[in-house]
Design a protein around this motif. Structure first.
Motif, short mmCIF file in Angstrom:
data_model
loop_
_atom_site.label_atom_id
_atom_site.label_comp_id
_atom_site.label_asym_id
_atom_site.label_seq_id
_atom_site.Cartn_x
_atom_site.Cartn_y
_atom_site.Cartn_z
N VAL A 125 0.86 -1.19 0.00
CA VAL A 125 0.00 0.00 0.00
C VAL A 125 0.89 1.23 0.00
N VAL A 126 0.66 2.12 -0.95
CA VAL A 126 1.44 3.36 -1.04
C VAL A 126 0.61 4.49 -0.44
N GLY A 127 1.06 5.04 0.67
CA GLY A 127 0.35 6.13 1.32
C GLY A 127 -0.18 5.72 2.68
N GLY A 128 0.26 6.44 3.72
CA GLY A 128 -0.12 6.07 5.09
C GLY A 128 -1.17 6.97 5.70
N GLY A 129 -2.09 7.48 4.89
CA GLY A 129 -3.23 8.22 5.42
C GLY A 129 -4.30 7.26 5.91
N LEU A 130 -5.50 7.78 6.12
CA LEU A 130 -6.58 6.95 6.64
C LEU A 130 -6.93 5.80 5.68
N ALA A 131 -7.01 6.11 4.38
CA ALA A 131 -7.37 5.07 3.41
C ALA A 131 -6.30 3.99 3.34
N SER A 183 2.21 12.64 9.46
CA SER A 183 3.08 13.79 9.64
C SER A 183 2.82 14.89 8.63
N LYS A 184 2.27 14.55 7.46
CA LYS A 184 2.01 15.57 6.45
C LYS A 184 0.55 15.56 6.00
N ASN A 185 -0.30 14.87 6.74
CA ASN A 185 -1.70 14.79 6.36
C ASN A 185 -2.50 15.89 7.06
N SER A 186 -3.39 16.50 6.33
CA SER A 186 -4.15 17.61 6.89
C SER A 186 -5.58 17.55 6.39
N SER A 187 -6.48 18.04 7.21
CA SER A 187 -7.88 18.20 6.82
C SER A 187 -8.48 19.22 7.76
N GLY A 188 -9.73 19.58 7.52
CA GLY A 188 -10.37 20.51 8.43
C GLY A 188 -10.34 20.00 9.86
N VAL A 192 -10.69 15.65 15.09
CA VAL A 192 -9.40 14.96 15.23
C VAL A 192 -8.29 15.86 14.71
N LEU A 193 -7.08 15.59 15.17
CA LEU A 193 -5.87 16.16 14.60
C LEU A 193 -5.17 15.04 13.86
N ARG A 194 -5.02 15.20 12.56
CA ARG A 194 -4.60 14.08 11.71
C ARG A 194 -3.23 13.53 12.07
N SER A 195 -2.32 14.38 12.51
CA SER A 195 -0.98 13.88 12.84
C SER A 195 -1.04 12.85 13.97
N LYS A 196 -2.00 13.01 14.87
CA LYS A 196 -2.16 12.04 15.96
C LYS A 196 -3.00 10.85 15.51
#
Length: 276
Positions: A11-17, A43-48, A106-110
């Motif tokens: 899997v390429v990408g360590g965000g939620l998906a 560490s570099k993921n962001s959202s509202g 939520v704070l995405r970095s956490k």
């Protein structure tokens, strides 16, 4: 990494998906590698800053009991804003407390870091700080990834590297995004303290508010402003479509400053300290 390594799936990408996909496959007994270019997942993921729990609940029942959520959203606000005024609506109800699948700030970095750790606990090999330069293709099929000249093979490669996936473009799976279909956001995290937030928004400990703002923050452009209450901070920002940039004579960072100075917003952030 070694060229001799072979996984059932990468899997390429360590965000939620990406973490959810890796966790799902690991729970099914597959040998999975998750590759993230950031120092850690999130560490570099962001959202509202708001997540709806229904999908994750299927993967990790009662996830909110251990996940690093900020607050459960129990108050909804909507403002239609002009330059000097606003027409605002607020909804609060015990029903928001008792939803089967509530939403959370939520704070995405956490939060993303926690979800990747859950995948790792399930057996996923999590490799951070690695940029996937290219996909390895053989006989018209993707059989692995290439990171800095090193190749790792897999039966399946899942791309979870964001809506603007350059790897998917390399494969011809997606085209360059049209400016009208893409938005840009600017967000600040403002520290205020838990008691101050509770008092200003009329909340109890653990309760949260989600505030959507349309009109003046973006100068009438498509999009709007947002405020989410975290435990001891606020996530505040605006989102507008790239296609609309330049339609009004206000830069996007200035839109945020204008929103913060608005008489309907300023009292809620007074005395706050910019932390992010």
């Amino acid at each position: 990494m070694s060229s001799e390594e072979k996984f059932d799936a990468i899997v390429v990408g360590g965000g939620l998906a990406g973490s959810a996909a890796a966790l799902t496959m690991a729970q099914a007994g597959l040998d999975v590698m998750l590759v993230e270019r950031g120092k850690f997942c999130g560490s570099k993921n962001s959202s509202g800053g708001r997540i709806y729990g229904h999908s994750l609940e299927k993967l990790i029942p009662n996830f909110a009991e251990e996940a690093p959520i900020e607050r459960k959203i129990t108050q909804e606000r909507l403002s239609l804003m002009t330059e000097g005024g606003a027409l605002s609506f607020q909804y609060g109800s015990d029903k928001l407390q008792a939803l089967k699948h509530p939403s959370y700030s939520v704070l995405r970095s956490k939060f993303d870091k926690w979800l990747a750790e859950k995948a790792e606990e399930a057996g996923v090999m999590v490799a951070t700080g690695l940029l996937v330069d290219n996909l390895v293709i053989e006989d018209g099929k993707v059989i692995g990834i290439n990171c800095g000249g090193e190749e790792v093979d897999a039966d399946v490669v899942i791309l979870a590297d964001g809506v603007n996936s350059l790897l998917a473009q390399q494969l011809g799976m997606k085209q360059e995004l049209d400016p009208k279909d893409v938005a840009v956001g600017v967000k600040e995290v403002i520290e205020l303290g838990e008691d101050v937030i509770n008092e200003r928004f009329g909340l109890e400990n653990g309760e949260g508010a989600a505030w959507m703002i349309a009109g003046d923050p973006t100068g009438g452009n498509l999009g709007g402003g947002f405020i989410y209450t975290n435990k001891d901070s606020l996530s505040l920002g605006i989102v507008t479509t790239i296609n609309d940039i330049g339609r009004v004579d206000v830069s996007i960072p200035d839109m945020v400053e204008r929103m913060k100075a608005h008489p309907s917003i300023a009292p809620f952030i007074k005395g706050g300290k910019l932390s992010e």
